[in-house]
Design an enzyme around this catalytic site. Structure first.
Site, PDB file in Angstrom:
ATOM      1  N   ASP A   1       0.820  -1.210   0.000  1.00 25.02           N
ATOM      2  CA  ASP A   1       0.000   0.000   0.000  1.00 25.02           C
ATOM      3  C   ASP A   1       0.858   1.265   0.000  1.00 25.02           C
ATOM      4  O   ASP A   1       1.942   1.281   0.585  1.00 25.02           O
ATOM      5  CB  ASP A   1      -0.928  -0.028   1.230  1.00 25.02           C
ATOM      6  CG  ASP A   1      -2.055   0.983   1.113  1.00 25.02           C
ATOM      7  OD1 ASP A   1      -2.433   1.339  -0.023  1.00 25.02           O
ATOM      8  OD2 ASP A   1      -2.559   1.420   2.166  1.00 25.02           O
ATOM      9  N   GLY A   2       0.334   2.299  -0.647  1.00 22.57           N
ATOM     10  CA  GLY A   2       0.967   3.622  -0.601  1.00 22.57           C
ATOM     11  C   GLY A   2       1.519   4.116  -1.926  1.00 22.57           C
ATOM     12  O   GLY A   2       2.162   5.170  -1.970  1.00 22.57           O
TER      13      GLY A   2
ATOM     14  N   HIS B   1       2.161   3.405  -9.213  1.00 27.61           N
ATOM     15  CA  HIS B   1       1.933   1.979  -9.464  1.00 27.61           C
ATOM     16  C   HIS B   1       3.064   1.381 -10.302  1.00 27.61           C
ATOM     17  O   HIS B   1       3.459   0.236 -10.077  1.00 27.61           O
ATOM     18  CB  HIS B   1       0.582   1.754 -10.140  1.00 27.61           C
ATOM     19  CG  HIS B   1      -0.585   2.146  -9.281  1.00 27.61           C
ATOM     20  ND1 HIS B   1      -0.737   1.681  -7.990  1.00 27.61           N
ATOM     21  CD2 HIS B   1      -1.641   2.974  -9.507  1.00 27.61           C
ATOM     22  CE1 HIS B   1      -1.843   2.191  -7.469  1.00 27.61           C
ATOM     23  NE2 HIS B   1      -2.405   2.991  -8.362  1.00 27.61           N
TER      24      HIS B   1
ATOM     25  N   THR C   1     -10.843  -6.885  -4.619  1.00 28.21           N
ATOM     26  CA  THR C   1     -12.179  -6.866  -5.232  1.00 28.21           C
ATOM     27  C   THR C   1     -12.804  -5.477  -5.098  1.00 28.21           C
ATOM     28  O   THR C   1     -13.723  -5.146  -5.847  1.00 28.21           O
ATOM     29  CB  THR C   1     -13.104  -7.915  -4.558  1.00 28.21           C
ATOM     30  OG1 THR C   1     -12.953  -7.823  -3.133  1.00 28.21           O
ATOM     31  CG2 THR C   1     -12.760  -9.326  -4.997  1.00 28.21           C
TER      32      THR C   1
ATOM     33  N   LEU D   1      10.477 -21.241  -4.901  1.00 22.51           N
ATOM     34  CA  LEU D   1       9.896 -20.178  -4.060  1.00 22.51           C
ATOM     35  C   LEU D   1       8.479 -19.882  -4.537  1.00 22.51           C
ATOM     36  O   LEU D   1       8.274 -19.513  -5.697  1.00 22.51           O
ATOM     37  CB  LEU D   1      10.776 -18.907  -4.142  1.00 22.51           C
ATOM     38  CG  LEU D   1      10.219 -17.611  -3.547  1.00 22.51           C
ATOM     39  CD1 LEU D   1       9.977 -17.738  -2.055  1.00 22.51           C
ATOM     40  CD2 LEU D   1      11.175 -16.445  -3.807  1.00 22.51           C
TER      41      LEU D   1
ATOM     42  N   ARG E   1       2.112  -4.726   6.263  1.00 23.64           N
ATOM     43  CA  ARG E   1       1.405  -3.715   5.478  1.00 23.64           C
ATOM     44  C   ARG E   1       2.221  -2.433   5.470  1.00 23.64           C
ATOM     45  O   ARG E   1       2.523  -1.882   6.531  1.00 23.64           O
ATOM     46  CB  ARG E   1       0.013  -3.414   6.042  1.00 23.64           C
ATOM     47  CG  ARG E   1      -0.709  -2.363   5.173  1.00 23.64           C
ATOM     48  CD  ARG E   1      -2.155  -2.134   5.547  1.00 23.64           C
ATOM     49  NE  ARG E   1      -2.771  -1.239   4.555  1.00 23.64           N
ATOM     50  CZ  ARG E   1      -4.017  -1.301   4.137  1.00 23.64           C
ATOM     51  NH1 ARG E   1      -4.817  -2.217   4.629  1.00 23.64           N
ATOM     52  NH2 ARG E   1      -4.476  -0.441   3.237  1.00 23.64           N
TER      53      ARG E   1
ATOM     54  N   GLU F   1       1.178 -13.041  12.526  1.00 26.41           N
ATOM     55  CA  GLU F   1       1.709 -11.853  13.193  1.00 26.41           C
ATOM     56  C   GLU F   1       1.547 -10.688  12.218  1.00 26.41           C
ATOM     57  O   GLU F   1       1.790 -10.837  11.014  1.00 26.41           O
ATOM     58  CB  GLU F   1       3.190 -12.045  13.550  1.00 26.41           C
ATOM     59  CG  GLU F   1       3.442 -13.186  14.525  1.00 26.41           C
ATOM     60  CD  GLU F   1       2.760 -12.984  15.877  1.00 26.41           C
ATOM     61  OE1 GLU F   1       2.625 -11.828  16.322  1.00 26.41           O
ATOM     62  OE2 GLU F   1       2.331 -13.996  16.476  1.00 26.41           O
TER      63      GLU F   1
HETATM   64  C1  IPE Z   1      -5.357  -2.656  -0.035  1.00 25.59           C
HETATM   65  O1  IPE Z   1      -5.047  -1.324  -0.227  1.00 25.59           O
HETATM   66  C2  IPE Z   1      -5.364  -3.369  -1.355  1.00 25.59           C
HETATM   67  C3  IPE Z   1      -4.060  -3.555  -1.975  1.00 25.59           C
HETATM   68  C4  IPE Z   1      -2.910  -3.184  -1.487  1.00 25.59           C
HETATM   69  C5  IPE Z   1      -4.092  -4.216  -3.245  1.00 25.59           C
HETATM   70  P1  IPE Z   1      -6.194  -0.221  -0.389  1.00 25.59           P
HETATM   71  O2  IPE Z   1      -5.498   1.074  -0.591  1.00 25.59           O
HETATM   72  O3  IPE Z   1      -7.162  -0.632  -1.416  1.00 25.59           O
HETATM   73  O4  IPE Z   1      -6.915  -0.281   1.025  1.00 25.59           O
HETATM   74  P2  IPE Z   1      -7.822   0.782   1.767  1.00 25.59           P
HETATM   75  O5  IPE Z   1      -8.833   1.285   0.787  1.00 25.59           O
HETATM   76  O6  IPE Z   1      -6.930   1.872   2.248  1.00 25.59           O
HETATM   77  O7  IPE Z   1      -8.428   0.035   2.912  1.00 25.59           O
HETATM   78  C1  IPE Z   2      -1.641   0.190  -3.294  1.00 20.56           C
HETATM   79  O1  IPE Z   2      -1.385   1.542  -3.340  1.00 20.56           O
HETATM   80  C2  IPE Z   2      -1.855  -0.421  -4.652  1.00 20.56           C
HETATM   81  C3  IPE Z   2      -3.252  -0.790  -4.946  1.00 20.56           C
HETATM   82  C4  IPE Z   2      -4.245  -0.770  -4.106  1.00 20.56           C
HETATM   83  C5  IPE Z   2      -3.549  -1.237  -6.309  1.00 20.56           C
HETATM   84  P1  IPE Z   2      -2.573   2.582  -3.363  1.00 20.56           P
HETATM   85  O2  IPE Z   2      -2.969   2.815  -4.767  1.00 20.56           O
HETATM   86  O3  IPE Z   2      -3.678   2.160  -2.467  1.00 20.56           O
HETATM   87  O4  IPE Z   2      -1.873   3.879  -2.794  1.00 20.56           O
HETATM   88  P2  IPE Z   2      -2.431   4.868  -1.707  1.00 20.56           P
HETATM   89  O5  IPE Z   2      -2.806   4.046  -0.528  1.00 20.56           O
HETATM   90  O6  IPE Z   2      -3.613   5.540  -2.317  1.00 20.56           O
HETATM   91  O7  IPE Z   2      -1.304   5.786  -1.432  1.00 20.56           O
HETATM   92 MG    MG Z   3      -4.097   2.435  -0.515  1.00 17.25          MG
END
Ligand code: IPE
Ligand code: IPE
Ligand code: MG
Length: 231
Positions: free
Chosen positions: A18-19, A35, A64, A128, A179, A198
């Site tokens: 995420d991020g 991305h 999803t 792996l 995460r 964990e």
């Molecule tokens: C979780 O991240 C899904 C993936 C990393 C693929 P999101 O960015 O979609 O999660 P929320 O919306 O912050 O909960």
């Molecule tokens: C995670 O990064 C990748 C996917 C969910 C596809 P985000 O796209 O959720 O990035 P943020 O959380 O908005 O920064």
């Molecule tokens: Mg996100």
């Protein structure tokens, strides 16, 4: 523990990547840029996990719920996914990974589904395990498992029945779920399998995820006492 090899206590790590969007925005760039950089980070992380002796890695690539995002962003993510599929066979062999997709493949066009299945089959010899969760939802996965059992005529089911019909039936549950991106939630990831995982949360945005962050997560994991309800 930092940088050293893991042992049998830590065989499976799962990452909620995420991020990406925030990483790009901080640089005045469109989210899509995050991305594509995130996809490169994914390759680096997989390689490093292999180096330290992890046996299975699961990454959450697209949920999803992520279809709710603006069409341009979804399209950009699917383009990156398509590009990955085109080179994945070579990369998988370089990194010795057996790729398995977690999630409902039926949402993808037929040619994409075929590439996904071919990749799973053609990399099966690699040691792996790399599970890539795309169009994956933990709730969807449990519903899918239960519907499979109903179709088989079951009227009463056990925990083992559900476990055996999840997308992850081929591997043990994750020992550690990491995460990135500073949110402290599972966002519908591995709901069944995370029962005794964990959890490790870090503020690093996924494109910046590096060896130090992984070492810190591994070190933290080894400081935990896993009791599974015992004493
Ligand atoms: C979780 O991240 C899904 C993936 C990393 C693929 P999101 O960015 O979609 O999660 P929320 O919306 O912050 O909960
Ligand atoms: C995670 O990064 C990748 C996917 C969910 C596809 P985000 O796209 O959720 O990035 P943020 O959380 O908005 O920064
Ligand atoms: Mg996100």
């Amino acid at each position: 523990m930092a940088g050293t090899k893991v042992d049998e206590r830590l065989t499976h790590i799962a990452f909620i990547m995420d991020g990406n969007g925030r990483w790009a925005k901080k640089r005045g760039m469109p989210r899509e840029y995050g991305h594509s950089v995130g996809a490169k980070t994914f390759e680096r992380v997989i390689r490093y996990c292999g180096d330290i002796g992890i046996r299975a890695v699961t990454v959450y690539a697209f949920s999803t719920e992520n279809w709710k995002r603006p069409e341009t962003e979804v399209r950009a993510i699917m383009k990156i996914f398509g590009e990955y599929l085109n080179v994945a066979r070579k990369k998988a062999d370089e990194n010795s990974v057996h790729v398995v997709f977690l999630g409902d493949k039926r949402i993808f066009p037929a040619d994409v589904q075929e590439k996904m299945t071919a990749l799973e089959n053609e990399t099966a010899h690699n040691p792996l395990l790399l599970n890539i969760a795309v169009n994956y939802g933990g709730r969807d996965e449990i519903v899918h498992a239960v519907n499979t059992l109903i179709a088989e005529g079951k009227t009463e089911i056990t925990e083992d029945d559900i476990t055996a019909n999840l997308y992850t039936a081929h591997c043990p549950p994750p020992d550690l779920i990491v995460r990135t991106g500073a949110e402290r939630r599972l966002s519908n990831f591995l709901l069944w399998q995370s029962a005794y995982a964990e959890l490790y949360f870090c503020d690093t945005l996924w494109p910046d995820m590096g060896e130090d962050d992984i070492n810190a997560a591994v070190e933290d994991f080894y400081s935990r006492k896993r009791r599974y309800g015992g004493i």
